[in-house]
Design a protein around this motif. Structure first.
Motif, PDB file in Angstrom:
ATOM      1  N   ALA A  49      41.241  46.852  27.812  1.00  0.00           N
ATOM      2  CA  ALA A  49      40.566  45.930  28.718  1.00  0.00           C
ATOM      3  C   ALA A  49      41.583  45.051  29.459  1.00  0.00           C
ATOM      4  O   ALA A  49      41.452  44.824  30.666  1.00  0.00           O
ATOM      5  N   GLU A  50      42.601  44.576  28.745  1.00  0.00           N
ATOM      6  CA  GLU A  50      43.640  43.756  29.389  1.00  0.00           C
ATOM      7  C   GLU A  50      44.358  44.567  30.455  1.00  0.00           C
ATOM      8  O   GLU A  50      44.561  44.097  31.574  1.00  0.00           O
ATOM      9  N   TRP A  51      44.744  45.781  30.105  1.00  0.00           N
ATOM     10  CA  TRP A  51      45.399  46.659  31.077  1.00  0.00           C
ATOM     11  C   TRP A  51      44.495  46.873  32.284  1.00  0.00           C
ATOM     12  O   TRP A  51      44.941  46.745  33.424  1.00  0.00           O
ATOM     13  N   SER A  52      43.236  47.184  32.054  1.00  0.00           N
ATOM     14  CA  SER A  52      42.298  47.493  33.134  1.00  0.00           C
ATOM     15  C   SER A  52      42.060  46.296  34.046  1.00  0.00           C
ATOM     16  O   SER A  52      41.955  46.449  35.266  1.00  0.00           O
ATOM     17  N   PHE A  53      41.965  45.105  33.464  1.00  0.00           N
ATOM     18  CA  PHE A  53      41.713  43.907  34.272  1.00  0.00           C
ATOM     19  C   PHE A  53      42.878  43.634  35.228  1.00  0.00           C
ATOM     20  O   PHE A  53      42.673  43.400  36.420  1.00  0.00           O
ATOM     21  N   TRP A  58      45.855  44.036  40.388  1.00  0.00           N
ATOM     22  CA  TRP A  58      47.019  44.611  41.074  1.00  0.00           C
ATOM     23  C   TRP A  58      46.594  45.350  42.330  1.00  0.00           C
ATOM     24  O   TRP A  58      47.190  45.199  43.399  1.00  0.00           O
ATOM     25  N   LEU A  59      45.546  46.149  42.215  1.00  0.00           N
ATOM     26  CA  LEU A  59      45.112  46.962  43.353  1.00  0.00           C
ATOM     27  C   LEU A  59      44.453  46.147  44.457  1.00  0.00           C
ATOM     28  O   LEU A  59      44.370  46.606  45.593  1.00  0.00           O
ATOM     29  N   LEU A  60      44.006  44.946  44.143  1.00  0.00           N
ATOM     30  CA  LEU A  60      43.416  44.082  45.159  1.00  0.00           C
ATOM     31  C   LEU A  60      44.453  43.196  45.849  1.00  0.00           C
ATOM     32  O   LEU A  60      44.154  42.554  46.849  1.00  0.00           O
ATOM     33  N   SER A  62      47.512  41.801  48.033  1.00  0.00           N
ATOM     34  CA  SER A  62      48.184  42.128  49.298  1.00  0.00           C
ATOM     35  C   SER A  62      49.583  41.518  49.344  1.00  0.00           C
ATOM     36  O   SER A  62      50.352  41.817  50.248  1.00  0.00           O
ATOM     37  N   ASN A  63      49.906  40.695  48.351  1.00  0.00           N
ATOM     38  CA  ASN A  63      51.200  40.048  48.267  1.00  0.00           C
ATOM     39  C   ASN A  63      52.061  40.812  47.256  1.00  0.00           C
ATOM     40  O   ASN A  63      51.668  40.974  46.102  1.00  0.00           O
ATOM     41  N   PRO A  64      53.251  41.280  47.663  1.00  0.00           N
ATOM     42  CA  PRO A  64      54.058  42.088  46.741  1.00  0.00           C
ATOM     43  C   PRO A  64      54.490  41.341  45.472  1.00  0.00           C
ATOM     44  O   PRO A  64      54.587  41.948  44.406  1.00  0.00           O
ATOM     45  N   VAL A  65      54.740  40.048  45.560  1.00  0.00           N
ATOM     46  CA  VAL A  65      55.171  39.281  44.379  1.00  0.00           C
ATOM     47  C   VAL A  65      54.031  39.176  43.372  1.00  0.00           C
ATOM     48  O   VAL A  65      54.221  39.392  42.169  1.00  0.00           O
ATOM     49  N   ILE A  66      52.846  38.872  43.867  1.00  0.00           N
ATOM     50  CA  ILE A  66      51.680  38.764  42.985  1.00  0.00           C
ATOM     51  C   ILE A  66      51.312  40.140  42.432  1.00  0.00           C
ATOM     52  O   ILE A  66      51.003  40.287  41.244  1.00  0.00           O
ATOM     53  N   ALA A  67      51.374  41.162  43.275  1.00  0.00           N
ATOM     54  CA  ALA A  67      51.079  42.527  42.823  1.00  0.00           C
ATOM     55  C   ALA A  67      52.034  42.942  41.712  1.00  0.00           C
ATOM     56  O   ALA A  67      51.613  43.534  40.711  1.00  0.00           O
ATOM     57  N   GLU A  68      53.308  42.627  41.861  1.00  0.00           N
ATOM     58  CA  GLU A  68      54.277  42.973  40.824  1.00  0.00           C
ATOM     59  C   GLU A  68      53.975  42.233  39.521  1.00  0.00           C
ATOM     60  O   GLU A  68      54.064  42.811  38.435  1.00  0.00           O
TER      61      GLU A  68
END
Length: 177
Positions: A49-53, A58-60, A62-68
């Motif tokens: 569940a943690e991984w999935s959340f 991550w997929l939503l 648009s900012n590379p720093v936040i996505a990383e």
């Protein structure tokens, strides 16, 4: 390819996986909160569940720093999955493994969890296939894959052995897993 499978599809799959894993973990622990196999399976569900959340977040992004950050954070659950899954299978099958091997397995997972936020685990993000922010593996990542694979192979070997050699409830439980 991107038009056939937009990122929203992958994000929704992560959200559905989060909800399913959370509910399954709650259901199993509610059935028998004192059972070791139930507790370990529920912990495994929490990790999924943690991984999935964080996969969803991550997929939503648009900012590379936040996505990383989200991508690395989802990997924290992933690095503990093999150790917990192996412990769950051992408990389900009522098998013992040398406690030092089990401890070493968890310590290895803990070490990878510490490395998740360093370049040793992943060396930045960039475009890959349909994903705008994909983590590039660092030198410790192949070691994580070996640890993951070894646990999966060992746990499945034990389960296949039980499926071949037993019958009744245990066989059905293992087949269900």
């Amino acid at each position: 390819m991107n038009s056939l499978f937009p990122l929203g599809y992958y994000a929704i799959s992560g959200l559905l996986n989060f909800a399913t894993s959370s509910l399954l973990g709650l259901f199993v622990i509610a059935k028998n909160p004192t059972g070791k196999a139930n507790r370990l399976f529920s912990l495994f569900c929490v990790l999924v569940a943690e991984w999935s959340f964080f996969y969803f977040l991550w997929l939503l992004s648009s900012n590379p720093v936040i996505a990383e950050f989200y991508l690395r954070t989802c990997m924290v659950g992933v690095v503990f999955m093999p150790s917990v899954f192996t412990a769950f299978v051992l408990s389900l099958l009522n098998k013992r493994l040398n406690k030092w091997i089990l401890i070493g397995n968890y310590v290895t997972s803990g070490l990878f969890a510490v490395l998740v936020y360093t370049p040793l685990f992943a060396n930045g993000v960039g475009r890959h296939l349909v994903f705008p922010f994909w983590a590039f593996p660092g030198p410790a990542f192949p070691l994580h894959l070996i640890h993951f694979g070894a646990n999966v192979i060992y746990a499945h070997y034990l389960m296949f052995k039980v499926i071949r050699e037993s019958s009744g409830n245990l066989k059905n439980q293992v087949l269900f897993v």
